[in-house]
Design a protein around this motif. Structure first.
Motif, PDB file in Angstrom:
ATOM      1  N   ALA A  84       0.804  -1.199   0.061  1.00  0.00           N
ATOM      2  CA  ALA A  84       0.048   0.031   0.071  1.00  0.00           C
ATOM      3  C   ALA A  84       0.900   1.244  -0.121  1.00  0.00           C
ATOM      4  O   ALA A  84       0.616   2.223  -0.649  1.00  0.00           O
ATOM      5  N   ILE A 109      -4.916  -2.369  -8.176  1.00  0.00           N
ATOM      6  CA  ILE A 109      -4.942  -3.307  -7.220  1.00  0.00           C
ATOM      7  C   ILE A 109      -5.721  -4.444  -7.534  1.00  0.00           C
ATOM      8  O   ILE A 109      -5.498  -5.654  -7.330  1.00  0.00           O
ATOM      9  N   GLU A 115      -5.402  -7.388  -3.103  1.00  0.00           N
ATOM     10  CA  GLU A 115      -6.132  -6.943  -2.101  1.00  0.00           C
ATOM     11  C   GLU A 115      -5.544  -7.441  -0.723  1.00  0.00           C
ATOM     12  O   GLU A 115      -5.787  -6.671   0.070  1.00  0.00           O
ATOM     13  N   LEU A 118      -1.806  -5.940   0.989  1.00  0.00           N
ATOM     14  CA  LEU A 118      -1.494  -4.375   1.093  1.00  0.00           C
ATOM     15  C   LEU A 118      -0.577  -4.076   2.163  1.00  0.00           C
ATOM     16  O   LEU A 118       0.040  -3.057   2.271  1.00  0.00           O
ATOM     17  N   THR A 119      -0.615  -4.919   3.104  1.00  0.00           N
ATOM     18  CA  THR A 119      -0.185  -4.469   4.448  1.00  0.00           C
ATOM     19  C   THR A 119       1.412  -5.267   4.580  1.00  0.00           C
ATOM     20  O   THR A 119       1.942  -5.070   5.587  1.00  0.00           O
TER      21      THR A 119
END
Length: 294
Positions: A84, A109, A115, A118-119
């Motif tokens: 992200a 994305i 999805e 992202l982290t």
């Protein structure tokens, strides 16, 4: 939208130029499949288009503003940032704001199935996931022309389909695309034109359908040897056969000739181990045009 005239480039100390008098035109909504062996000049050409290499000789002319997105062969993101954070940083660099920024991020994305990543830090992603992040960053910039340089290397089969869908959407929306890959099935799927580079020169520039519709061929192989009488049959039918290990390939035969060969095959004591009829694949054509070398 784009025209290249007499593009030549030589790396310092190289005995021969990487590119020699390259000329091509690209229309909006067109995908050019760029083929060639390693060292043929594909990446050099994309580097000149993206201005990561300085032009030495020739002209690149745009019809309208220069607007370009790039998915490079090398991974181009910050390994210590999360997925992200990388996407947000490149969205900032492209000056994306407001609703346009949000929609562009969502599109990139979703197109790359990131999805649930992202982290995660980019350094902790698998090789295929890093490729997908590289792809997403290249799609972020709204552009008239997108360059893809071996963009799906190391990506699993299902993810490749997602990425190829994204490329097809770009051309469907009127963007120009130049796409290089050693996966020739990808080129066969997404490209409308084929350009073959060989030792820095354009060896072929043709509409893909024109190339693939050149004619049908029949490939036959037997477990042990070609049956007796088969050569005589081909002579009667006035067909030329290209010898293969354990069999033959016959090009440009009509329905009557195919029927006669099929009847011959059916009455043999031993059936063929391979019988394949249809138009040649892009891989077969590429090997033929490129002197049989991968």
């Amino acid at each position: 939208m784009l025209e290249l005239r007499n593009i030549s480039f030589r790396y310092p100390g190289a005995q021969s130029p990487a590119l020699q008098n390259i000329g091509l035109q690209l229309q909006e909504g067109q995908c050019l499949g760029l083929l060639g062996s390693n060292g043929a000049g594909k990446t050099t050409l994309l580097a000149l288009l993206s201005e990561t290499l300085a032009m030495q000789h020739g002209d690149i002319r745009w019809d309208g503003p220069r607007s370009l997105g790039l998915v490079p062969q090398q991974l181009a993101f910050y390994a210590e940032l999360t997925v992200a954070e990388n996407l947000a940083l490149f969205a900032d660099l492209h000056r994306l704001q407001g609703a346009r920024r949000r929609l562009r991020l969502e599109l990139c994305i979703h197109s790359t199935a990131l999805e649930d990543k992202l982290t995660r830090r980019a350094a902790r992603l698998s090789g295929g996931e890093q490729r997908r992040l590289n792809f997403a960053i290249g799609l972020l910039q709204p552009a008239r022309l997108y360059l893809f340089d071996e963009a799906t290397v190391g990506v699993d089969a299902s993810s490749r389909q997602l990425l190829l869908d994204a490329v097809e959407r770009l051309t469907g929306e009127g963007h120009g695309v130049i796409y290089t890959s050693h996966y020739l099935d990808e080129i066969e799927r997404v490209a409308s034109r084929i350009l073959l580079l060989h030792e820095g020169r354009v060896q072929l520039d043709v509409d893909k359908q024109q190339l693939l519709d050149a004619g049908h061929s029949l490939q036959l192989e037997w477990p042990q040897q070609v049956p007796d009488g088969f050569s005589e049959l081909l002579a009667q039918l006035q067909l030329h056969a290209e010898p293969l290990p354990g069999g033959v390939r016959i090009s440009d035969l009509d329905a009557t000739q195919l029927q006669a060969i099929t009847q011959f095959v059916c009455v043999q004591a031993q059936p063929p181990s391979l019988l394949r009829f249809g138009r040649p694949s892009l891989e077969q054509l590429y090997l033929s045009l490129n002197g049989g070398r991968l």
